[in-house]
Design a protein around this motif. Structure first.
Motif, PDB file in Angstrom:
ATOM      1  N   CYS B 204       0.830  -1.210   0.000  1.00  0.00           N
ATOM      2  CA  CYS B 204       0.000   0.000   0.000  1.00  0.00           C
ATOM      3  C   CYS B 204       0.862   1.257   0.000  1.00  0.00           C
ATOM      4  N   HIS B 208       0.566   5.144  -1.111  1.00  0.00           N
ATOM      5  CA  HIS B 208       0.120   5.920   0.053  1.00  0.00           C
ATOM      6  C   HIS B 208       1.289   6.225   0.993  1.00  0.00           C
ATOM      7  N   TYR B 210       2.070   6.841   5.269  1.00  0.00           N
ATOM      8  CA  TYR B 210       1.514   6.610   6.599  1.00  0.00           C
ATOM      9  C   TYR B 210       2.561   7.043   7.613  1.00  0.00           C
ATOM     10  N   ALA B 220      -2.010   9.466  -4.399  1.00  0.00           N
ATOM     11  CA  ALA B 220      -2.594   8.733  -3.283  1.00  0.00           C
ATOM     12  C   ALA B 220      -2.432   9.525  -1.983  1.00  0.00           C
ATOM     13  N   ASP B 222      -2.368  10.615   2.200  1.00  0.00           N
ATOM     14  CA  ASP B 222      -1.825  10.092   3.448  1.00  0.00           C
ATOM     15  C   ASP B 222      -2.967   9.446   4.234  1.00  0.00           C
ATOM     16  N   LEU B 223      -2.677   8.290   4.855  1.00  0.00           N
ATOM     17  CA  LEU B 223      -3.754   7.558   5.520  1.00  0.00           C
ATOM     18  C   LEU B 223      -3.588   7.539   7.042  1.00  0.00           C
ATOM     19  N   GLU B 226      -6.975   8.250   8.542  1.00  0.00           N
ATOM     20  CA  GLU B 226      -8.100   7.833   7.708  1.00  0.00           C
ATOM     21  C   GLU B 226      -9.307   7.434   8.569  1.00  0.00           C
TER      22      GLU B 226
END
Lengths: 274, 289
Positions: B204, B208, B210, B220, B222-223, B226
């Motif tokens: 991922c 993305h 993190y 994509a 930043d998570l 989320e």
């Protein structure tokens, strides 16, 4: 003795000449192609054209390398997800000189794109897209777009991880186009997912559709080059058709060889006599 | 004399000049063209040879060396089931690829995928009609020269950055998981930790980010926070399984995770799928404390 031998020989020569000329004349009478080729080869180009002007034909050469190696690759490549990868391995490692053909196709693509950009930069810096060559610039930009599309569709064909995931994302990015996006993505995939239909589709676009378009556009491009001629370098003191040449001559008060009239007669009599 | 008449008479003069003091294409120009074409074919053959002799027969190998000079012959066969792979286009698309690190989903990603390329293309097609002066000398075309320099610099910069863009290696990302659990406060939830491992190993972070780890490719987002958007475990699960149902056509589908059972750090079966623990992990990500 000597005289008659020479006459005999010349009669034989004449017959030989006639025999050689016959098929050429036959072709010319029915097609006009010989005259066309003669016109193409012996047409005048500006006297100051230089190495920068070879970028276009270099790009054409790179394209012809792609076309030739592509035809050979098509004889061994199998556009099915189950067999594509194995056939690429077979071409690269087993087929005689297969590595060279695939390597030339793979790297020729990059060389082709680089030369397209160099050629485009040359035309831009020479101001060669200006009247009356606007249409040829547009054809050239179309050729650049076609070249990039060849790169995109050809990248999937080895069916390895690199090509697969780049294409997944590439198609998804096409999908972000407003309104049309989902239809474009659907068309490229040939369904909801990337699979056998996508590979067959990319193969067909890559080796039939776009190359056909490129050949046609190159034909038009060359026709316009021959019809309109190529531009002299803008810095040239003897640039064809440039109003700054006389300007320079009069303001600098130069004389002799740099004066257009004097120079042209010198050229006619000396350097480039046909 | 009107502008068009002036240009016509100039072109007439060009034709006359070429006729008077030009040189025939054959053999003069053709000699240069032939030499250049031979150089082009030579370079292509050279690149192909170097590429072949510095790479190995097995996927992603370089005949004993760490990295191939011109890349491997091929990578592993395509496998739609794996996700631990950084999508990377051929080099002449790098400028577009890197452009998508600048624009983020969903607000502005369309600028990178469609907006800027379309504008560039329109300018390219329209150039002869935007620049209608007949002047060709560079010293008298300052706008064209500055524009050309800017285009070359920005394309070169984006291509270079796309080429050297750091990719998140799965091993490095997995090592960061305990730290994530600490900072996000889900260390006591084995399902969320298992989900964090799926997130790290599943690739991922190729796109993305993190908590500062990850690629940030293709727009994509930043998570790290989320879970604070209120999508819920269920919502996140169906989103990851098929993002296109939610209007996200860029992100690939990861429905395949639904059929893989999730295990915790000790290897014990958690009784739910990897997709589920992934959603639990994302839901537990409320931002660093």
């Amino acid at each position: 003795m000597a005289v008659s031998a020479r006459t005999r020989k010349s009669a034989r020569l004449q017959r030989l000449e006639a025999a050689i000329n016959y098929p050429i004349d036959w072709l010319e009478e029915r097609s006009g192609l010989v005259g066309g080729l003669r016109y193409f080869l012996f047409r005048k180009v500006p006297g100051d054209s230089n190495w920068f002007h070879t970028l276009g034909s270099a790009t054409l050469t790179a394209f012809l390398v792609q076309a030739t190696t592509g035809v050979i690759l098509a004889m061994y490549y199998k556009p099915e997800p189950k067999t594509a990868y194995a056939s690429i391995q077979h071409i690269t490692n087993d087929v005689t000189l297969g590595w060279l053909v695939r390597g030339m196709h793979k790297w020729g693509a990059s060389v082709f794109i680089i030369l397209l950009f160099f050629h485009m930069a040359r035309v831009f810096l020479f101001g060669a897209y200006k009247y009356p060559r606007e249409l040829n610039w547009i054809v050239g930009v179309l050729l650049l777009v076609m070249g990039m599309a060849e790169g995109f569709t050809g990248y999937l064909l080895p069916w390895d991880q690199t090509s697969y995931w780049a294409t997944v994302v590439g198609i998804n990015l096409n999908g972000t186009v407003p309104f049309l996006g989902p239809y474009i993505a659907q068309f490229l995939r040939g369904g909801a997912e990337i699979g056998p239909d996508t590979l067959a589709r990319f193969y067909s676009i890559h080796m039939l559709l776009i190359p056909g378009a490129i050949f046609a556009l190159i034909g038009l491009h060359l026709y316009l080059v021959v019809r309109l001629g190529v531009s002299s370098p803008p810095w040239s003191k003897e640039a064809a058709g440039a109003d700054w040449v006389e300007e320079q001559v009069t303001t600098n008060g130069r004389s002799g060889l740099t004066q257009p009239a004097a120079r042209s007669s010198w050229r006619r009599n000396g350097g480039d006599a046909e | 004399m009107s502008a068009i008449d002036e240009r016509r008479s100039q072109f007439k003069k060009y034709k006359e000049d070429v006729k008077d003091r030009g040189k025939p294409f054959y053999p003069y120009a053709m000699f240069h063209d032939t030499v250049m074409s031979l150089v082009v074919v030579g370079v292509i053959v050279g690149l192909a040879s170097v590429w072949f002799y510095t790479s190995g027969e097995n996927p992603d190998t370089c005949g004993g060396k760490d990295s191939c000079l011109l890349g491997p012959r091929y990578s592993e066969p395509a496998d739609p089931g794996t996700t631990n792979f950084v999508p990377r286009p051929d080099w002449y698309f790098y400028f577009l690829f890197y452009l998508l690190r600048i624009f983020k989903w969903p607000d502005s990603v369309i600028l990178g995928t469609v907006g800027i390329p379309t504008i560039l293309l329109i300018i390219a097609f329209a150039l002869p009609f935007l620049d209608i002066r007949s002047e060709r000398r560079l010293s008298r075309r300052p706008v064209a020269v500055v524009a050309a320099i800017l285009v070359v610099i920005s394309m070169g910069e984006l291509t270079y950055k796309g080429a050297v863009a750091k990719e998140a290696l799965a091993s490095e990302v997995v090592a960061a998981v305990p730290q994530w659990a600490q900072r996000e406060g889900f260390a006591n939830d084995p399902k969320a930790v298992a989900g964090a491992n799926v997130f790290a190993e599943g690739g991922c972070t190729s796109c993305h980010t993190y908590l500062g780890t990850g690629g940030g490719n293709l727009g994509a987002p930043d998570l790290s926070a989320e879970g604070s958007k209120g999508k819920g475990v269920q919502g996140l699960e169906s989103y990851v399984a098929d993002p296109s149902k939610f209007g996200n056509t860029v992100m690939p589908k990861f429905g395949a995770f639904a059929s893989i059972p999730a295990k915790d750090a000790q290897g014990k079966d958690l009784g739910i799928s990897q997709l589920r623990v992934l959603a639990i992990f994302l839901d537990a990500s409320k931002g660093p404390k």
